[in-house]
Design a protein around this motif. Sequence first.
Motif, PDB file in Angstrom:
ATOM      1  N   HIS A  41       0.690  -5.288  -3.348  1.00 40.44           N
ATOM      2  CA  HIS A  41      -0.695  -4.911  -3.626  1.00 40.44           C
ATOM      3  C   HIS A  41      -0.785  -3.457  -4.100  1.00 40.44           C
ATOM      4  O   HIS A  41       0.206  -2.725  -4.134  1.00 40.44           O
ATOM      5  CB  HIS A  41      -1.557  -5.122  -2.379  1.00 40.44           C
ATOM      6  N   TYR A  43      -2.860   0.503  -4.338  1.00 43.65           N
ATOM      7  CA  TYR A  43      -3.167   1.611  -3.436  1.00 43.65           C
ATOM      8  C   TYR A  43      -4.440   1.338  -2.639  1.00 43.65           C
ATOM      9  O   TYR A  43      -5.466   0.951  -3.193  1.00 43.65           O
ATOM     10  CB  TYR A  43      -3.344   2.901  -4.248  1.00 43.65           C
ATOM     11  N   ARG A  45      -5.103  -1.046  -0.730  1.00 40.13           N
ATOM     12  CA  ARG A  45      -5.405  -2.474  -0.562  1.00 40.13           C
ATOM     13  C   ARG A  45      -4.476  -3.069   0.490  1.00 40.13           C
ATOM     14  O   ARG A  45      -3.638  -2.387   1.080  1.00 40.13           O
ATOM     15  CB  ARG A  45      -5.236  -3.201  -1.895  1.00 40.13           C
ATOM     16  N   THR A  46      -4.629  -4.368   0.721  1.00 46.35           N
ATOM     17  CA  THR A  46      -3.797  -5.087   1.681  1.00 46.35           C
ATOM     18  C   THR A  46      -3.304  -6.377   1.046  1.00 46.35           C
ATOM     19  O   THR A  46      -3.663  -6.713  -0.088  1.00 46.35           O
ATOM     20  CB  THR A  46      -4.590  -5.433   2.956  1.00 46.35           C
ATOM     21  N   THR A  47      -2.519  -7.117   1.798  1.00 48.58           N
ATOM     22  CA  THR A  47      -2.006  -8.398   1.301  1.00 48.58           C
ATOM     23  C   THR A  47      -3.132  -9.387   1.032  1.00 48.58           C
ATOM     24  O   THR A  47      -2.966 -10.312   0.240  1.00 48.58           O
ATOM     25  CB  THR A  47      -1.029  -9.017   2.309  1.00 48.58           C
ATOM     26  N   SER A  49      -5.743  -8.979  -0.671  1.00 46.04           N
ATOM     27  CA  SER A  49      -6.166  -8.920  -2.070  1.00 46.04           C
ATOM     28  C   SER A  49      -5.301  -9.789  -2.968  1.00 46.04           C
ATOM     29  O   SER A  49      -5.731 -10.185  -4.056  1.00 46.04           O
ATOM     30  CB  SER A  49      -6.143  -7.474  -2.574  1.00 46.04           C
ATOM     31  N   SER A  71       0.117   2.232   2.085  1.00 46.34           N
ATOM     32  CA  SER A  71       0.085   3.019   0.853  1.00 46.34           C
ATOM     33  C   SER A  71      -0.549   4.392   1.032  1.00 46.34           C
ATOM     34  O   SER A  71      -0.243   5.318   0.263  1.00 46.34           O
ATOM     35  CB  SER A  71      -0.684   2.246  -0.228  1.00 46.34           C
ATOM     36  N   HIS A 102       0.375  -5.040  -8.321  1.00 47.47           N
ATOM     37  CA  HIS A 102      -0.919  -4.518  -8.748  1.00 47.47           C
ATOM     38  C   HIS A 102      -0.909  -2.998  -8.594  1.00 47.47           C
ATOM     39  O   HIS A 102      -0.534  -2.478  -7.540  1.00 47.47           O
ATOM     40  CB  HIS A 102      -2.049  -5.107  -7.908  1.00 47.47           C
ATOM     41  N   SER A 103      -1.273  -2.297  -9.662  1.00 45.82           N
ATOM     42  CA  SER A 103      -1.488  -0.850  -9.632  1.00 45.82           C
ATOM     43  C   SER A 103      -0.276  -0.098  -9.058  1.00 45.82           C
ATOM     44  O   SER A 103       0.818  -0.166  -9.615  1.00 45.82           O
ATOM     45  CB  SER A 103      -2.764  -0.556  -8.837  1.00 45.82           C
ATOM     46  N   THR A 221     -10.250  -3.681  -9.943  1.00 47.53           N
ATOM     47  CA  THR A 221     -10.427  -4.167  -8.575  1.00 47.53           C
ATOM     48  C   THR A 221     -10.129  -5.646  -8.424  1.00 47.53           C
ATOM     49  O   THR A 221      -9.576  -6.080  -7.406  1.00 47.53           O
ATOM     50  CB  THR A 221     -11.866  -3.900  -8.099  1.00 47.53           C
ATOM     51  N   ARG A 225      -7.235 -11.454  -8.995  1.00 54.32           N
ATOM     52  CA  ARG A 225      -7.902 -12.662  -8.512  1.00 54.32           C
ATOM     53  C   ARG A 225      -8.256 -13.630  -9.644  1.00 54.32           C
ATOM     54  O   ARG A 225      -8.818 -14.701  -9.402  1.00 54.32           O
ATOM     55  CB  ARG A 225      -9.165 -12.283  -7.737  1.00 54.32           C
TER      56      ARG A 225
END
Length: 252
Positions: A41, A43, A45-47, A49, A71, A102-103, A221, A225
């Motif tokens: 994931h 910065y 964020r968590t799993t 996402s 992070s 991601h990111s 963001t 998804r």
Amino acid sequence: MKIEKARSSGQIYSVFVWLALSLLLTPCAFGSETESVILLHGYGRTTFSMLPLQNRLQDAGFMVHNIGYPSMRRSPAELVELLDDRLQSCCGTSPRIHFVTHSLGGILVRAYLAEKHVDNIGRVVMLAPPNRGSEIADIANGSTLLHAILGPTVIQLGTGEDSLPNRLPPPWYELGVIAGIDDINPIGSFFVPEPSDGTVSVASTRLAGMTDFVTVRKSHTFIMRSTDVADYIIRFLRTGRFAASDVPPSSP
């Protein structure tokens, strides 16, 4: 009658034993042949996402490991070591390891693969990675308060030549980059050059040596998804290209 009942009970017992052994042995047999996908994931964020993407990849036949990491509390060097530990424990016997990030997750994979030559490396897909640094990180670098709040990693993600993304070498592995161009972040749009996803500019996502590149109308963001993005990812993991081919991709 007793003899027949005993025989019947014995047969049922044998069936249960066979089923139990099948359940125990089958995952091991298939697990040794199934390709793994590591999800990382972004910065802050968590799993959670990455769960929709995890489900799509599992449905496509991959063994998925959705790895979380602190992070905002650890330095990049510490996060790379944490990633190495997780990979050793989850995927040491996998025939092939892919990464989907991601990111910030993409920068960590670049840093990890700059240090570690993974023999069973597959393909890497990065969603909205700040490969040339982040203008928003530049702002954080100039603020002691933001530095204290955002942690030790964000200050290394700026656009300067000595930033972490700009110090890392070009990829030696197959890399596909997906950039977003749907800006719904009014603060980010004020600082980030257009076109962008509101947090990372399209120009910053590009990396010399990447295999393929595509843009999608998604925000930073929510890019992970998107069902369209998931389709792009699965296609690249199987074929090495985002564009559809006349030849059906093989299963992983």
